[in-house]
Every structure is written in structure tokens, then in C-alpha cells.
Write a protein that holds these residues in place. Structure first.
Motif, PDB file in Angstrom:
ATOM      1  N   VAL A  54      35.683  25.650  65.890  1.00  0.00           N
ATOM      2  CA  VAL A  54      36.315  25.551  64.571  1.00  0.00           C
ATOM      3  C   VAL A  54      35.370  24.906  63.559  1.00  0.00           C
ATOM      4  CG1 VAL A  54      38.228  24.511  63.269  1.00  0.00           C
ATOM      5  CG2 VAL A  54      38.655  25.506  65.506  1.00  0.00           C
ATOM      6  N   GLU A  55      34.588  23.941  64.030  1.00  0.00           N
ATOM      7  CA  GLU A  55      33.679  23.248  63.107  1.00  0.00           C
ATOM      8  C   GLU A  55      32.633  24.240  62.572  1.00  0.00           C
ATOM      9  OE1 GLU A  55      30.199  21.232  61.868  1.00  0.00           O
ATOM     10  OE2 GLU A  55      30.246  22.094  63.871  1.00  0.00           O
ATOM     11  N   ALA A  56      32.102  25.082  63.456  1.00  0.00           N
ATOM     12  CA  ALA A  56      31.110  26.086  63.029  1.00  0.00           C
ATOM     13  C   ALA A  56      31.758  27.103  62.084  1.00  0.00           C
ATOM     14  CB  ALA A  56      30.526  26.793  64.249  1.00  0.00           C
ATOM     15  N   LEU A  57      32.985  27.465  62.403  1.00  0.00           N
ATOM     16  CA  LEU A  57      33.702  28.415  61.535  1.00  0.00           C
ATOM     17  C   LEU A  57      33.904  27.814  60.141  1.00  0.00           C
ATOM     18  CD1 LEU A  57      35.312  31.101  61.202  1.00  0.00           C
ATOM     19  CD2 LEU A  57      37.330  29.871  62.011  1.00  0.00           C
ATOM     20  N   THR A  58      34.229  26.520  60.113  1.00  0.00           N
ATOM     21  CA  THR A  58      34.450  25.849  58.826  1.00  0.00           C
ATOM     22  C   THR A  58      33.188  25.914  57.962  1.00  0.00           C
ATOM     23  OG1 THR A  58      35.901  24.316  59.978  1.00  0.00           O
ATOM     24  CG2 THR A  58      35.261  23.702  57.756  1.00  0.00           C
ATOM     25  N   ARG A  59      32.037  25.608  58.595  1.00  0.00           N
ATOM     26  CA  ARG A  59      30.781  25.630  57.821  1.00  0.00           C
ATOM     27  C   ARG A  59      30.516  27.029  57.267  1.00  0.00           C
ATOM     28  NH1 ARG A  59      26.305  24.154  61.422  1.00  0.00           N
ATOM     29  NH2 ARG A  59      27.760  23.989  63.146  1.00  0.00           N
ATOM     30  N   LEU A  60      30.784  28.025  58.110  1.00  0.00           N
ATOM     31  CA  LEU A  60      30.540  29.407  57.705  1.00  0.00           C
ATOM     32  C   LEU A  60      31.454  29.821  56.548  1.00  0.00           C
ATOM     33  CD1 LEU A  60      28.866  31.873  58.787  1.00  0.00           C
ATOM     34  CD2 LEU A  60      30.970  32.597  59.887  1.00  0.00           C
ATOM     35  N   VAL A  61      32.731  29.479  56.681  1.00  0.00           N
ATOM     36  CA  VAL A  61      33.720  29.865  55.670  1.00  0.00           C
ATOM     37  C   VAL A  61      33.416  29.193  54.335  1.00  0.00           C
ATOM     38  CG1 VAL A  61      36.171  29.619  55.069  1.00  0.00           C
ATOM     39  CG2 VAL A  61      35.525  30.438  57.326  1.00  0.00           C
ATOM     40  N   LYS A  62      33.062  27.905  54.397  1.00  0.00           N
ATOM     41  CA  LYS A  62      32.735  27.179  53.162  1.00  0.00           C
ATOM     42  C   LYS A  62      31.519  27.799  52.494  1.00  0.00           C
ATOM     43  CE  LYS A  62      34.438  22.496  53.896  1.00  0.00           C
ATOM     44  NZ  LYS A  62      34.080  21.199  54.433  1.00  0.00           N
ATOM     45  N   ARG A  63      30.513  28.151  53.300  1.00  0.00           N
ATOM     46  CA  ARG A  63      29.297  28.733  52.728  1.00  0.00           C
ATOM     47  C   ARG A  63      29.601  30.083  52.067  1.00  0.00           C
ATOM     48  NH1 ARG A  63      23.897  27.672  53.284  1.00  0.00           N
ATOM     49  NH2 ARG A  63      24.719  25.550  53.264  1.00  0.00           N
ATOM     50  N   LEU A 168      41.892  28.322  55.498  1.00  0.00           N
ATOM     51  CA  LEU A 168      41.845  28.899  54.148  1.00  0.00           C
ATOM     52  C   LEU A 168      40.387  29.122  53.742  1.00  0.00           C
ATOM     53  CD1 LEU A 168      44.524  26.559  52.556  1.00  0.00           C
ATOM     54  CD2 LEU A 168      44.847  28.808  53.606  1.00  0.00           C
ATOM     55  N   HIS A 169      40.168  29.792  52.614  1.00  0.00           N
ATOM     56  CA  HIS A 169      38.797  30.106  52.208  1.00  0.00           C
ATOM     57  C   HIS A 169      38.019  28.853  51.800  1.00  0.00           C
ATOM     58  CE1 HIS A 169      39.250  34.288  52.971  1.00  0.00           C
ATOM     59  NE2 HIS A 169      40.406  34.287  52.332  1.00  0.00           N
ATOM     60  N   SER A 170      38.733  27.742  51.594  1.00  0.00           N
ATOM     61  CA  SER A 170      38.063  26.466  51.306  1.00  0.00           C
ATOM     62  C   SER A 170      37.551  25.826  52.588  1.00  0.00           C
ATOM     63  CB  SER A 170      39.066  25.522  50.651  1.00  0.00           C
ATOM     64  OG  SER A 170      40.119  25.265  51.570  1.00  0.00           O
ATOM     65  N   GLY A 171      37.974  26.329  53.747  1.00  0.00           N
ATOM     66  CA  GLY A 171      37.607  25.717  55.030  1.00  0.00           C
ATOM     67  C   GLY A 171      38.704  24.791  55.550  1.00  0.00           C
ATOM     68  N   ALA A 172      39.684  24.468  54.710  1.00  0.00           N
ATOM     69  CA  ALA A 172      40.786  23.596  55.152  1.00  0.00           C
ATOM     70  C   ALA A 172      41.702  24.372  56.116  1.00  0.00           C
ATOM     71  CB  ALA A 172      41.585  23.135  53.940  1.00  0.00           C
ATOM     72  N   VAL A 173      42.249  23.634  57.093  1.00  0.00           N
ATOM     73  CA  VAL A 173      43.159  24.284  58.045  1.00  0.00           C
ATOM     74  C   VAL A 173      44.590  23.859  57.746  1.00  0.00           C
ATOM     75  CG1 VAL A 173      43.818  24.501  60.476  1.00  0.00           C
ATOM     76  CG2 VAL A 173      41.407  24.463  59.850  1.00  0.00           C
ATOM     77  N   GLU A 174      45.450  24.862  57.644  1.00  0.00           N
ATOM     78  CA  GLU A 174      46.870  24.629  57.336  1.00  0.00           C
ATOM     79  C   GLU A 174      47.689  24.988  58.574  1.00  0.00           C
ATOM     80  OE1 GLU A 174      47.795  25.849  52.848  1.00  0.00           O
ATOM     81  OE2 GLU A 174      48.806  27.103  54.320  1.00  0.00           O
ATOM     82  N   VAL A 195      43.376  33.381  60.759  1.00  0.00           N
ATOM     83  CA  VAL A 195      44.304  32.845  61.752  1.00  0.00           C
ATOM     84  C   VAL A 195      43.474  32.284  62.901  1.00  0.00           C
ATOM     85  CG1 VAL A 195      46.127  33.402  63.382  1.00  0.00           C
ATOM     86  CG2 VAL A 195      46.108  34.494  61.138  1.00  0.00           C
ATOM     87  N   ILE A 196      43.723  31.028  63.248  1.00  0.00           N
ATOM     88  CA  ILE A 196      42.937  30.389  64.315  1.00  0.00           C
ATOM     89  C   ILE A 196      43.725  30.360  65.626  1.00  0.00           C
ATOM     90  CG2 ILE A 196      41.836  28.244  65.024  1.00  0.00           C
ATOM     91  CD1 ILE A 196      41.406  27.623  62.132  1.00  0.00           C
ATOM     92  N   GLY A 197      45.015  30.151  65.534  1.00  0.00           N
ATOM     93  CA  GLY A 197      45.819  30.099  66.754  1.00  0.00           C
ATOM     94  C   GLY A 197      47.286  29.960  66.411  1.00  0.00           C
TER      95      GLY A 197
END
Ligand SMILES: Cc1cc2nc3c(=O)[nH]c(=O)nc-3n(C[C@H](O)[C@H](O)[C@H](O)COP(=O)(O)OP(=O)(O)OC[C@H]3O[C@@H](n4cnc5c(N)ncnc54)[C@H](O)[C@@H]3O)c2cc1C
Length: 308
Positions: A54-63, A168-174, A195-197
Motif C-alpha cells: 500500500v505504501e508503494a501504491l500511495t507514492r505512485l498514486v500521489k506522483r 483516492l487520487h490524493s493517496g488518502a485511504v477511505e 479499491v484496495i480490499g
């Protein structure tokens, strides 16, 4: 390195710097998306990544968000048609183990979006948890099933969903629950992020009885689906109160073919792509069949397969 037409079309070369080079992620350039879809056709993704967690996904999404790179997720690729020009952005696939967990919990399962639906159904049945066995024949991942509210005879996945984690596209998880979740006929309101899970609420039942029921369902599903090839797609959603298959048959479109795309003889709501079939062939066949049903029966069918 010499630039090809595809490089120019996508605005980069394999050797050139990408917006992701400093992130420490394995990002592929010009990945053939045909390798990741059931139909096995279509062009390349300009960028492609299978983040490890998830951490790697967050960096990718934010970028992607910071650099205005469009982002799409691919699941099992059983419900998408990739155009010949491919996709000029980032395609993400949640195939790493961190996204494919299937955890049996009291009264249900917690599952990752990348888990294959067939594995989730089997795990539930083995654990004596019922409610998903009607989905046994649906190909693809949990993420794809949630986005399209996959259904089988007797129920859809949405009926069992209690909680969904969405990036979300900001990298935040809801974490969404209750009234913030909405599922309709082959539709959900989860299409605004990744969707993560999710957490599924299931009923306890005798595993032997459940296994028998799942096996029966599996046999029925297999008899109704194209066999012998993976190069197939479901063409239309079933309209309320009838089946798309019966409408295609009634309209007289069962023998339709465009180039390498043909209506599947044994089940007229599927199409089969033969070697050499192009994305345009598939798109044109779907439109041709749709027009025939409209003209003959006055019914407007909604395509099931998503055209990227
Ligand atoms: C032979 C065959 C039989 C089928 N039978 C059925 C059936 O019985 N019932 C049924 O409902 N459908 C059926 N389908 C259609 C298809 O299998 C389903 O829609 C399935 O749920 C798609 O899942 P997927 O992982 O392959 O999604 P994909 O095709 O990879 O993607 C579909 C959509 O979901 C999005 N997506 C995927 N994962 C995520 C994620 N993690 N986060 C955000 N977006 C995501 C993609 O961007 C895309 O928009 C069938 C298809 C075939 C080819």
C-alpha cells in the motif's frame, strides 16, 4: 535509441526519464496490455506498475496526481477492451501478495482487491461460509467484481460487502461502510478511486453441503460459458426481466461476425476473438449486434465490456 511511431504516440522512449524514476518502484514502459486481458488484444500502457504494498501504491498514486498522469487499474482483465492505441497513462495491477490476502474472520472474510474471485469463493466454502458460491463462475479479481457488482444466479457480491477500503487520487485511504456504499445491477459507486480490499459478511453453513452446492453451480456455469479459449468477452448486461442472450437470439444476430470477432455460437451474449482479431473488430461487432437488437426489438442493450 531510435524512436518508433509508438514512442512518439505515447510521448516517451523506454530510455527516457519517466515521472517515476526517483520513486524506487519497478515501472515498465510500453507494457503490452494484451498480456493482461482475456481478449488478448489492444495496445500498450505508456507506464505499468505492480506495486508491492500500500505504501508503494500511495507514492505512485500521489506522483500520478502531481504530474497529471492518468491512472487506471487492471484486475483480471476479463471485462475490458483495450484500443489499438493503448492507454497513454499509468496502469496499475494489484497482483502483489500484499493485495491478494484472503483472511477468514468470524462471520466473513477480509480480502484484498487483487485476490482472484475464484480463490475467494473456494476459501469461503472451505471455511463453511456461504453467500459467495453463486459467483463461482465469474472470472477476475475482487476489485473488478466490486467495481461492476459481479453477479451469479442468486446474488451479487454487493449483498455481502460490509466495508471497502478505497485509495483516492490524493493517496488518502477511505474506509467506506453502510450508506456510503451503493451497488446496483452490474454497477457500484466505487469507481472514484482504487479499491484496495473489502470485508464480506457471510453465513455459517456445513462445508460439505456448501461444497456440493458450489460444484453444482460450477457445472451449470461452465456449461453456459465459452470453453476451449480465453479470448472471449461478455457483450451486454442483462436488461431488467430478460436476458441479453435471448434478445440477441431473437434479433437474428447470432451469426454476426466482424473481422476476427464472432458471436459465440453456444451462448449469444459472448463474443470470441480469433487470432488476428483487432480491438476495432470487437467494438464494431458489439455495436452491430446492439443496433440489430434495437432495430428488431426496440431494446437498447448496455455493453458489459468496458471500452478503454
Ligand atoms: C467468460 C466470462 C464470464 C463472465 N461471467 C460473468 C458473470 O457471471 N457475472 C458477472 O457479473 N460478470 C461476468 N463476466 C464479466 C467479468 O468477469 C466481471 O465483470 C469481473 O468482475 C471483472 O473483473 P476483473 O478483475 O477481470 O476486472 P477488469 O476487467 O480487469 O476491470 C473491470 C473494471 O474494474 C476496474 N477495476 C479492477 N480492479 C480495480 C480496483 N482494484 N480498483 C478500482 N478499479 C478496478 C477496471 O479499471 C475496470 O474499469 C464474465 C466475463 C467473461 C469473460
Amino acid at each position: 535509441m531510435k524512436q518508433t511511431a509508438a514512442d512518439t504516440a505515447h510521448g516517451s522512449t523506454q530510455a527516457s526519464l519517466t515521472p517515476f524514476d526517483d520513486l524506487g518502484l519497478a515501472v515498465a514502459c510500453r507494457e503490452p496490455l494484451s498480456h493482461h486481458t482475456w481478449l488478448g488484444i489492444g495496445g500498450d500502457a505508456r507506464f505499468f506498475c505492480e506495486p508491492i504494498d500500500v505504501e508503494a501504491l500511495t507514492r505512485l498514486v500521489k506522483r500520478c496526481s502531481d504530474r497529471s498522469v492518468s491512472l487506471r487499474v487492471i484486475g483480471g482483465g476479463s471485462n475490458i477492451l483495450i484500443p489499438a492505441v493503448g492507454f497513454a497513462g499509468m496502469v496499475v495491477r494489484l497482483s502483489a501478495p500484499a493485495f491478494c490476502n484472503i483472511d477468514v474472520q468470524r462471520g466473513g472474510l477480509a480480502v484484498g482487491a487483487g485476490a482472484k474471485l475464484v480463490h475467494v469463493v473456494s476459501a469461503a466454502v472451505q471455511a463453511g461460509l456461504s453467500g459467495l458460491e453463486t459467483l463461482v463462475g465469474v472470472p477476475g479479481t475482487v476489485g473488478g467484481a466490486l467495481i461492476g457488482n459481479a453477479d451469479g444466479r442468486g446474488g451479487d457480491i454487493g449483498q455481502r460487502v460490509r466495508e471497502v477500503s478505497v485509495m483516492l487520487h490524493s493517496g488518502a485511504v477511505e474506509v467506506r461502510q453502510g450508506t456510503s456504499l451503493s451497488f446496483g445491477s452490474r454497477w457500484s459507486n466505487l469507481d472514484d478511486g482504487i479499491v484496495i480490499g473489502c470485508r464480506l459478511e457471510l453465513d455459517e453453513e456445513n462445508p460439505d453441503q456448501l461444497t456440493k452446492r458450489m460444484q453444482k453451480q460450477w457445472i451449470v456455469e461452465r456449461s453456459e460459458q465459452p470453453s476451449g479459449t480465453r479470448s472471449v468477452a461478455m457483450m451486454f448486461k442483462d436488461p431488467h426481466g430478460t436476458s441479453a442472450e435471448s434478445l440477441v437470439l431473437q434479433s437474428g444476430a447470432r451469426d454476426f461476425r466482424v473481422g476476427g470477432a464472432t458471436v459465440y455460437a453456444a451462448h449469444a451474449n459472448y463474443l470470441v476473438a480469433s487470432p488476428g482479431c483487432s480491438s476495432d473488430d470487437v467494438r464494431s461487432l458489439v455495436e452491430l449486434v446492439r443496433a440489430k437488437v434495437r432495430e428488431r426489438l426496440g431494446v437498447e442493450l448496455t455493453p458489459q465490456i468496458e471500452m478503454w
